[in-house]
Design an enzyme around this catalytic site. Structure first.
Site, short mmCIF file in Angstrom:
data_model
loop_
_atom_site.label_atom_id
_atom_site.label_comp_id
_atom_site.label_asym_id
_atom_site.label_seq_id
_atom_site.Cartn_x
_atom_site.Cartn_y
_atom_site.Cartn_z
N LYS A 38 46.62 0.20 -52.13
CA LYS A 38 47.10 -0.19 -50.79
C LYS A 38 45.92 -0.67 -49.94
O LYS A 38 44.77 -0.41 -50.27
CB LYS A 38 47.78 1.01 -50.13
CG LYS A 38 46.88 2.21 -49.89
CD LYS A 38 47.69 3.47 -49.52
CE LYS A 38 46.79 4.67 -49.34
NZ LYS A 38 47.55 5.93 -49.27
N TYR A 264 25.44 -7.62 -25.00
CA TYR A 264 26.40 -7.50 -23.90
C TYR A 264 26.18 -6.25 -23.07
O TYR A 264 25.78 -5.20 -23.60
CB TYR A 264 27.83 -7.44 -24.46
CG TYR A 264 28.33 -8.78 -24.96
CD1 TYR A 264 28.28 -9.91 -24.15
CD2 TYR A 264 28.88 -8.89 -26.23
CE1 TYR A 264 28.75 -11.13 -24.62
CE2 TYR A 264 29.36 -10.11 -26.70
CZ TYR A 264 29.29 -11.22 -25.88
OH TYR A 264 29.76 -12.42 -26.34
C1 LIG Z 1 46.99 6.94 -50.17
C2 LIG Z 1 47.76 7.83 -51.01
C3 LIG Z 1 47.20 8.40 -52.18
C4 LIG Z 1 45.76 8.23 -52.57
O1 LIG Z 1 44.97 9.20 -51.90
P1 LIG Z 1 43.39 9.30 -52.15
O2 LIG Z 1 42.96 10.45 -51.32
O3 LIG Z 1 42.81 8.02 -51.68
O4 LIG Z 1 43.19 9.50 -53.60
C5 LIG Z 1 48.04 9.14 -53.00
N1 LIG Z 1 49.33 9.36 -52.67
C6 LIG Z 1 49.88 8.87 -51.52
C7 LIG Z 1 51.30 9.19 -51.22
C8 LIG Z 1 49.11 8.11 -50.65
O5 LIG Z 1 49.66 7.65 -49.53
#
Ligand SMILES: *Cc1c(COP(=O)(O)O)cnc(C)c1O
Length: 367
Positions: A38, A264
């Site tokens: 993701k 800035y």
């Molecule tokens: C993002 C996510 C993961 C991965 O988690 P990590 O801590 O990055 O390994 C796993 N399961 C779900 C449901 C997630 O949203």
């Protein structure tokens, strides 16, 4: 056009491979691996990561349908779980052969409707159980209701049943986590018994694999941040290989006289003569403004150079008074995990946020 994109994020696929094998070595031989890609693969490149790992893992997961569509359009054939689908995306999701997380009765009834319309039989879905994170998912008292939906349709099939731990990295919360695991066991077992077939069960993220692979490994794990080299535990992070390096160059060097200011709001005022380097990366690229005024630093010719004044939208200025360097020299904005973790700490956040903040303006390149 060699310098068309001087600011690049380098992705080391060998390091990805090393990290994957590290986590696989913590698992039983036949435990399936789902890789979470993701948010553009935690800021890297979901497409490159998925292409590279397609033959080595069982599943990919993304948060939203669009992210899954991008993978399909890039030719990825591996099953893809969409963790947070919305009613409005369900038809497209089927069109691209993506598999929804079904987390509420509303999304369940809508998905049955759509899959029926599309003449689907046994379309794979994933059932999310809320065991204490209180984010998405069904609770124990929803189960009988959900079952009646499944008994009344053959358009969908539960490919997996899963839950998510609230504090897998925090052993002070071990009692709570074990409670979550017990709740998941109870709910999933009673559900599976009534369903009369056995979906894949999964619960562990990166820190879960490290801390709870005895208690909650089940049939599959969901590996995210660990693949990219981070583990929420210093000793494990040091064992993992660094995947991402954010690089740029020095655009210009200035000599700042005592009393002059930089950037800035004139946030920095020189108390003595100093030398600064201007670098083409700013808060629009993901360098938080919280790293202004020496909270952030980069590496130039292996030496630390602190950010001087406020982070601008497209630039930062850093102090190179004591560094031998020239315009055009390479700058490491993110050198390695230790550097990223320190920057995260200095800006009151975690590595996850720094990585995913690197904007799409930064060109991704494979090492
Ligand atoms: C993002 C996510 C993961 C991965 O988690 P990590 O801590 O990055 O390994 C796993 N399961 C779900 C449901 C997630 O949203």
């Amino acid at each position: 056009m060699k310098n068309n994109h001087v600011t690049t994020l380098e992705i080391d696929l060998d390091a990805i491979d090393f990290n994957l094998n590290f986590f696989k070595s913590k698992l039983k031989k036949n435990t399936k691996v789902l890789i979470v890609v993701k948010a553009f693969g935690y800021g890297s490149s979901s497409i490159e990561i998925a292409k590279y790992l397609e033959k080595k893992v069982n599943y990919f997961a993304v948060a939203y349908s669009n992210e899954g569509i991008a993978l399909r359009e890039a030719g990825i054939k591996t099953p893809i779980l969409v963790l947070h689908p919305q009613v409005a995306n369900l038809k497209t999701l089927i069109e691209f052969n993506l598999e929804p997380n079904i987390y509420s009765e509303r999304i369940l009834t809508e998905f049955i409707k759509v899959s029926k319309k599309e003449n689907k039989i046994n379309y794979p879905i994933h059932l999310k159980i809320n065991t204490g994170l209180n984010r998405l998912g069904f609770s124990e008292n929803n189960i009988d209701n959900i079952l009646t939906h499944f008994k009344n349709t053959n358009t969908i099939k539960v490919e997996s049943i899963f839950s998510h731990i609230a504090a897998s990295e925090d052993l002070n919360e071990k009692d709570f986590t074990l409670q979550q695991i017990a709740t998941f066991n109870t709910i999933s077992e009673s559900f599976i018994q009534k369903l009369e077939y056995s979906p894949i069960k999964h619960m562990l993220n990166t820190s879960g694999i490290i801390n709870y692979s005895n208690e909650a490994q089940f049939d599959m794990v969901r590996l995210g941040i660990g693949l990219y080299g981070f583990a929420n535990q210093q000793d494990i992070t040091s064992t993992l290989k660094n995947v991402l390096q954010l690089k740029s160059i020095i655009s210009q060097i200035h000599t700042i006289k005592k009393g002059e200011t930089v950037g800035y709001n004139r946030a920095f005022k020189a108390k003595k003569i100093i030398k600064t380097a201007t670098i083409p990366i700013g808060h629009a690229d993901g360098i938080s403004r919280q790293l202004s005024n020496e909270k952030g630093y980069v590496y130039i010719n292996n030496q630390k150079a602190a950010i001087v004044g406020n982070v601008c939208m497209d630039m930062i200025m850093v102090d190179v008074t004591n560094i031998k360097c020239e315009e055009g020299d390479e700058v490491l904005i993110f050198k390695n995990q230790e550097h990223i973790n320190q920057l995260a700490k200095n800006s009151n956040t975690i590595s996850y946020e720094l990585l995913t903040a690197i904007s799409q303006r930064v060109k991704r390149v494979l090492k």
